[in-house]
Design an enzyme around this catalytic site. Structure first.
Site, PDB file in Angstrom:
ATOM      1  CB  ALA A  24      -0.911  -0.092   1.177  1.00  0.00           C
ATOM      2  CG  PHE A  35      -7.079  -1.513   3.179  1.00  0.00           C
ATOM      3  CD1 PHE A  35      -8.353  -1.313   2.986  1.00  0.00           C
ATOM      4  CD2 PHE A  35      -6.342  -1.318   1.992  1.00  0.00           C
ATOM      5  CE1 PHE A  35      -9.064  -1.607   1.996  1.00  0.00           C
ATOM      6  CE2 PHE A  35      -6.987  -1.573   0.782  1.00  0.00           C
ATOM      7  CZ  PHE A  35      -8.239  -1.691   0.925  1.00  0.00           C
ATOM      8  NE  ARG A  36      -4.697  -5.296   8.013  1.00  0.00           N
ATOM      9  CZ  ARG A  36      -5.361  -5.621   7.031  1.00  0.00           C
ATOM     10  NH1 ARG A  36      -4.907  -4.908   5.858  1.00  0.00           N
ATOM     11  NH2 ARG A  36      -6.169  -6.713   6.912  1.00  0.00           N
ATOM     12  CD  GLN A  97       1.424  -7.077   0.192  1.00  0.00           C
ATOM     13  OE1 GLN A  97       0.712  -7.561   1.192  1.00  0.00           O
ATOM     14  NE2 GLN A  97       2.506  -6.616   0.175  1.00  0.00           N
ATOM     15  CG  HIS A 115      -4.118  -9.294  -1.754  1.00  0.00           C
ATOM     16  ND1 HIS A 115      -3.570  -8.323  -1.042  1.00  0.00           N
ATOM     17  CD2 HIS A 115      -4.180 -10.355  -1.341  1.00  0.00           C
ATOM     18  CE1 HIS A 115      -2.824  -9.036  -0.230  1.00  0.00           C
ATOM     19  NE2 HIS A 115      -3.211 -10.214  -0.226  1.00  0.00           N
ATOM     20  CB  CYS A 144     -23.976 -11.215 -14.135  1.00  0.00           C
ATOM     21  SG  CYS A 144     -23.129 -12.476 -15.591  1.00  0.00           S
ATOM     22  CB  THR A 184       4.604  -4.257   2.045  1.00  0.00           C
ATOM     23  OG1 THR A 184       3.924  -5.336   2.647  1.00  0.00           O
ATOM     24  CG2 THR A 184       5.892  -4.871   1.522  1.00  0.00           C
ATOM     25  CG  ASN A 209       8.769   0.049   4.042  1.00  0.00           C
ATOM     26  OD1 ASN A 209       7.594   0.556   3.377  1.00  0.00           O
ATOM     27  ND2 ASN A 209       8.740  -1.250   3.984  1.00  0.00           N
TER      28      ASN A 209
END
EC number: 2.3.1.286
Length: 243
Positions: A24, A35-36, A97, A115, A144, A184, A209
């Site tokens: 991310a 997300f976290r 990811q 993912h 659909c 990450t 990072n």
């Protein structure tokens, strides 16, 4: 003094099989929050809305939040940043990811979406896939042609990683001699095992990072403590077509 950046560039330049592994952090500058962690999406929303059992039982409620989070906010009008562009210049495989399609938008051609992706929707009944731009997302429950409920084509909680992505990711980790790990924390299983598997098979690990991760004190050989968009363009200067 021979800097860590220069040392990393030399390793990348001499790599016979370079593979990038991204999380991310590489997309934050593009406007996509993680997300976290503080300010992450799960500090604002209940993660259970992306549980597969909840989706099956409550597709209308789940889709309400999916549209709000992903298609009206998170991924609306996002563009690649210099980190994505720099990786594309290396022309190496990218295991990501992320579900944002920004590596492809930047020009990377060999992208393994571990993912899945938010760019397509998949039918829960017949498995047919649709580009999300071709589906009317204003309805309560997108469906659909066969009448089945459509689901974003990324991995929900409780779902398995797609076999092709899983197999190819670990195959690349097994054969690479240098792995560039970007943005990450190394917390999410089973994706977190990919750099470890690469290390155990002899790969040299270069980590980018802004903060130490679960890899930093263990498997990382060179730790570049920078934001991805700051250092990746420097790493690819003078390096061409590393595969």
């Amino acid at each position: 003094m021979y800097s860590l950046i220069e040392k990393a560039k030399e390793k990348i330049r001499k790599a016979e099989r370079l593979v990038a592994f991204t999380g991310a952090g590489i997309s934050i500058t593009s406007g996509i929050p993680p997300f976290r962690g503080p300010g992450g999406l799960w500090s604002k929303y209940d993660p259970s809305i992306l549980d597969i059992d909840f989706f099956i039982s409550n597709p209308k409620q789940s889709w309400k939040y999916i549209k709000e989070i992903f298609y009206e906010y998170l991924l609306k009008d996002v563009k690649p940043n210099p980190a994505h562009v720099a990786l594309a210049k290396l022309t190496c495989p990218v295991i990501t990811q992320n579900i944002d399609n920004l590596h492809q938008a930047a020009g990377s051609e060999d992208v393994i979406e571990f993912h899945g992706t938010a760019q397509t929707l998949v039918c829960m009944d017949c498995s047919k896939r649709f580009n999300r731009n071709n589906i009317d997302l204003s309805v309560d429950i997108p469906r659909c042609d066969c009448g089945g409920v459509l689901k974003p084509d990324f991995v929900f909680f409780g779902e398995q990683i797609p076999k092709d992505a899983l197999d190819k990711s670990f195959m690349l980790a097994q054969i690479c001699d240098v792995m560039l790990v970007v943005g990450t924390t190394g917390e999410i299983m089973p994706a977190s095992q990919i750099p470890i598997f690469a290390k155990n098979n002899g790969a040299f690990i270069i980590e980018v990072n802004p903060n130490p991760s679960n890899y930093t004190g263990g498997i990382t050989d060179i730790f570049l403590q920078y934001k991805a968009e700051e250092v990746l363009p420097k790493l690819v200067e003078g390096v061409k077509d590393v595969r």
